[in-house]
Design an enzyme around this catalytic site. Structure first.
Site, PDB file in Angstrom:
ATOM      1  N   ASP A  97      -9.711  -1.352   3.967  1.00  7.04           N
ATOM      2  CA  ASP A  97     -10.215  -2.721   3.885  1.00  7.04           C
ATOM      3  C   ASP A  97     -10.974  -3.056   5.157  1.00  7.04           C
ATOM      4  O   ASP A  97     -10.548  -2.694   6.271  1.00  7.04           O
ATOM      5  CB  ASP A  97      -9.056  -3.702   3.704  1.00  7.04           C
ATOM      6  CG  ASP A  97      -8.293  -3.469   2.405  1.00  7.04           C
ATOM      7  OD1 ASP A  97      -8.870  -2.867   1.477  1.00  7.04           O
ATOM      8  OD2 ASP A  97      -7.126  -3.891   2.328  1.00  7.04           O
ATOM      9  N   ASN A 131      -4.640   1.518   3.203  1.00  5.78           N
ATOM     10  CA  ASN A 131      -3.592   1.595   2.181  1.00  5.78           C
ATOM     11  C   ASN A 131      -3.552   3.027   1.670  1.00  5.78           C
ATOM     12  O   ASN A 131      -4.546   3.528   1.136  1.00  5.78           O
ATOM     13  CB  ASN A 131      -3.904   0.655   1.017  1.00  5.78           C
ATOM     14  CG  ASN A 131      -3.971  -0.788   1.453  1.00  5.78           C
ATOM     15  OD1 ASN A 131      -2.982  -1.496   1.447  1.00  5.78           O
ATOM     16  ND2 ASN A 131      -5.160  -1.242   1.850  1.00  5.78           N
ATOM     17  N   TYR A 157      -3.283 -10.973  -7.506  1.00  7.94           N
ATOM     18  CA  TYR A 157      -2.501 -10.657  -8.699  1.00  7.94           C
ATOM     19  C   TYR A 157      -2.431 -11.756  -9.751  1.00  7.94           C
ATOM     20  O   TYR A 157      -2.070 -11.475 -10.891  1.00  7.94           O
ATOM     21  CB  TYR A 157      -1.076 -10.269  -8.283  1.00  7.94           C
ATOM     22  CG  TYR A 157      -1.038  -9.064  -7.384  1.00  7.94           C
ATOM     23  CD1 TYR A 157      -1.470  -7.810  -7.849  1.00  7.94           C
ATOM     24  CD2 TYR A 157      -0.615  -9.153  -6.070  1.00  7.94           C
ATOM     25  CE1 TYR A 157      -1.455  -6.694  -7.024  1.00  7.94           C
ATOM     26  CE2 TYR A 157      -0.591  -8.045  -5.235  1.00  7.94           C
ATOM     27  CZ  TYR A 157      -1.012  -6.822  -5.717  1.00  7.94           C
ATOM     28  OH  TYR A 157      -1.005  -5.728  -4.898  1.00  7.94           O
ATOM     29  N   SER A 217       0.093  -5.706   0.154  1.00 11.81           N
ATOM     30  CA  SER A 217      -0.191  -6.703  -0.889  1.00 11.81           C
ATOM     31  C   SER A 217      -0.329  -8.118  -0.337  1.00 11.81           C
ATOM     32  O   SER A 217      -0.091  -9.090  -1.035  1.00 11.81           O
ATOM     33  CB  SER A 217       0.900  -6.686  -1.974  1.00 11.81           C
ATOM     34  OG  SER A 217       0.797  -5.524  -2.756  1.00 11.81           O
ATOM     35  N   ARG A 240      -7.316   3.638   0.420  1.00 10.82           N
ATOM     36  CA  ARG A 240      -8.280   2.536   0.428  1.00 10.82           C
ATOM     37  C   ARG A 240      -8.332   1.957   1.835  1.00 10.82           C
ATOM     38  O   ARG A 240      -7.296   1.800   2.487  1.00 10.82           O
ATOM     39  CB  ARG A 240      -7.843   1.451  -0.555  1.00 10.82           C
ATOM     40  CG  ARG A 240      -8.973   0.613  -1.123  1.00 10.82           C
ATOM     41  CD  ARG A 240      -8.451  -0.521  -1.979  1.00 10.82           C
ATOM     42  NE  ARG A 240      -7.891  -1.588  -1.154  1.00 10.82           N
ATOM     43  CZ  ARG A 240      -6.704  -2.166  -1.385  1.00 10.82           C
ATOM     44  NH1 ARG A 240      -5.954  -1.786  -2.400  1.00 10.82           N
ATOM     45  NH2 ARG A 240      -6.278  -3.135  -0.590  1.00 10.82           N
ATOM     46  N   GLY A 296      -2.878  -0.079  -5.286  1.00 10.50           N
ATOM     47  CA  GLY A 296      -2.562  -0.417  -6.668  1.00 10.50           C
ATOM     48  C   GLY A 296      -3.333   0.439  -7.659  1.00 10.50           C
ATOM     49  O   GLY A 296      -4.482   0.812  -7.420  1.00 10.50           O
ATOM     50  N   GLU A 347       7.188  -5.041  -2.694  1.00 10.19           N
ATOM     51  CA  GLU A 347       6.118  -4.780  -3.659  1.00 10.19           C
ATOM     52  C   GLU A 347       6.637  -4.069  -4.917  1.00 10.19           C
ATOM     53  O   GLU A 347       5.862  -3.430  -5.638  1.00 10.19           O
ATOM     54  CB  GLU A 347       5.024  -3.949  -3.001  1.00 10.19           C
ATOM     55  CG  GLU A 347       4.352  -4.637  -1.837  1.00 10.19           C
ATOM     56  CD  GLU A 347       3.282  -3.787  -1.194  1.00 10.19           C
ATOM     57  OE1 GLU A 347       2.208  -3.626  -1.806  1.00 10.19           O
ATOM     58  OE2 GLU A 347       3.522  -3.259  -0.097  1.00 10.19           O
ATOM     59  N   GLU A 359      -7.393  -2.620   7.634  1.00  8.90           N
ATOM     60  CA  GLU A 359      -6.186  -1.815   7.418  1.00  8.90           C
ATOM     61  C   GLU A 359      -6.459  -0.684   6.447  1.00  8.90           C
ATOM     62  O   GLU A 359      -7.499  -0.633   5.783  1.00  8.90           O
ATOM     63  CB  GLU A 359      -5.036  -2.674   6.897  1.00  8.90           C
ATOM     64  CG  GLU A 359      -5.264  -3.280   5.525  1.00  8.90           C
ATOM     65  CD  GLU A 359      -4.055  -4.069   5.049  1.00  8.90           C
ATOM     66  OE1 GLU A 359      -3.217  -3.476   4.356  1.00  8.90           O
ATOM     67  OE2 GLU A 359      -3.956  -5.272   5.365  1.00  8.90           O
TER      68      GLU A 359
END
Length: 311
Positions: free
Chosen positions: A257, A272, A216, A150, A255, A276, A23, A270
């Protein structure tokens, strides 16, 4: 605890970005946005593309703290956090334990299941000879490296033949590959900032899931914030995400998800711990709806380093 956001409190700040994970490019983009925001706010911030000599550079240059914006392994998995603890430099976000656990999707899910939190069934595929274990979950499945972010190396599979191909691709990134029961439904994400769950975002993409391309590059991905749920349902999901984050020892910001299936049942996917942070990423998007602009958000994330005790 409320922290007065005075730039003098932060001293000299290293914005750690880049590194050598899969990443890297995403991290460089996030790091550039964070660095610009800090400098606009008057913080003495300096960007550092992380290499093996990082500890000596931080000490020799007299840095007071670090803003970690390294995505993936080496930055989000407890390695960088441990190195900074060792040299006594405070940093943003989760510590070693929360970072390491969150980075490992399989162990995160095992912990959630042990606590009774809803997450799709999954098996770990460490070698070609145990692919049959995934068959017991039924198809379709989502295949992903257990310790990447990602959506790198991820694929939806509908058959044993596709499973073998997806495993071979995912194992290029990580020897531990996760096969997870596919959830048909709507995708959401919850940003967390200083123990507060921000407004949920609902993600829509014509892709089979929110993959790297959808994140992205594609211009067909839609983001809905407010997410369209009732206030009560959103509050329930926010509380679930806070429990999920706390369970893995993550803190400061991050974060979570999740998905709602066709019966509106939630499923945690998951965590994070270093999401980002470009001006079009999900955490800034949610923060903006909560009345927090990008510069304020970056300062509040930096403020998490004030409560991070170095050992």
């Amino acid at each position: 605890m409320t922290v007065a956001l005075s730039t003098e409190d932060f001293g000299k700040v290293a914005v750690l970005m880049g590194g050598d994970s899969a990443e890297r490019e995403v991290s460089l983009n996030s790091g550039a946005a964070v660095l610009s925001a800090l400098q606009r706010c008057g913080v003495d911030a300096h960007g550092i593309d992380v290499g093996a000599d990082l500890p000596s550079r931080l000490v020799d240059k007299g840095f007071d703290r670090a803003f970690i914006i390294l995505h993936g392994r080496g930055g989000e998995d407890g390695v960088m956090q441990g190195a900074l603890d060792r040299i006594g430099i405070p940093y943003t976000g989760s510590g070693v334990l929360g970072s390491a656990l969150s980075m490992d999707k399989y162990r995160t899910k095992a912990l959630w299941r042990g606590l009774g939190l809803p997450t799709p069934e999954a098996v770990l595929i460490s070698q070609h000879s145990v692919l049959a274990a995934a068959d017991s979950l039924g198809y379709p499945l989502i295949i992903k490296p257990s310790r990447e972010g990602s959506s790198i190396g991820m694929a939806k599979v509908e058959s044993r033949e596709a499973l073998e191909q997806a495993w071979e691709m995912a194992s290029r990134y990580d020897g531990m590959v996760l096969a997870e029961r596919w959830i048909e439904g709507r995708e959401y994400t919850t940003a967390v900032l200083q123990d507060e769950a921000l407004p949920l975002i609902r993600l829509e993409t014509p892709h089979s899931f929110y993959d790297y391309e959808a994140k992205y590059h594609a211009d067909t991905t839609s983001y809905h914030c407010p997410c369209g749920l009732s206030a009560d349902q959103e509050a329930e999901l926010q509380a679930l995400c806070l429990r999920a984050l706390e369970a893995v020892g993550a803190s400061g910001w991050g974060r979570v998800d999740l998905m709602l299936d066709e019966q509106d049942r939630p499923w945690l996917i998951e965590v994070n711990t270093v999401p980002g942070m470009t001006d079009h990423s999900l955490v800034p998007m949610s923060a903006k709806v909560a009345g927090i602009d990008f510069d304020q958000l970056v300062l509040r994330i930096l403020a998490t380093s004030l409560g991070q005790a170095a050992v």
